[in-house]
Design a protein around this motif. Structure first.
Motif: not given
Length: 91
Positions: A78, A80-87
């Motif tokens: 991966i 780019k971090p996903s939105e979930t990871t960012d959250k």
């Protein structure tokens, strides 16, 4: 992540300290059973022979992200971090 590291190793027997021999034997049997399960799962998951997996986990086996994919224990890198990871990381 592309700079991640993966490591495989066999189960460890915890420090015995001043335990009785019977306790050490019981713990050793449990660790041996865990190792057999680990080898079976890794062999089935990676398509490698059980003897190859056993050989590979005798000492810690460190792998780059790409090596982990080639070995069969990871599916993708991966970037780019996903939105979930960012959250998750922001909380």
């Amino acid at each position: 992540m592309s700079d991640a590291t993966a490591m495989l190793h066999q189960p460890k027997v915890p420090s015995t300290g001043e335990r009785q021999a019977t306790e050490v034997q019981i713990k050793w049997k449990e660790v041996k059973a865990q190792k057999e399960v680990l080898v079976k799962i890794l062999s089935e998951t990676t398509g490698r022979s059980a003897s190859k997996v056993e050989q590979d986990i005798q000492r810690p086996l460190y792998m780059t992200a790409r090596d982990a994919i080639a070995y069969g224990i990871a599916e993708k890198i991966i970037d780019k971090p996903s939105e979930t990871t960012d959250k998750v990381l922001s909380t």
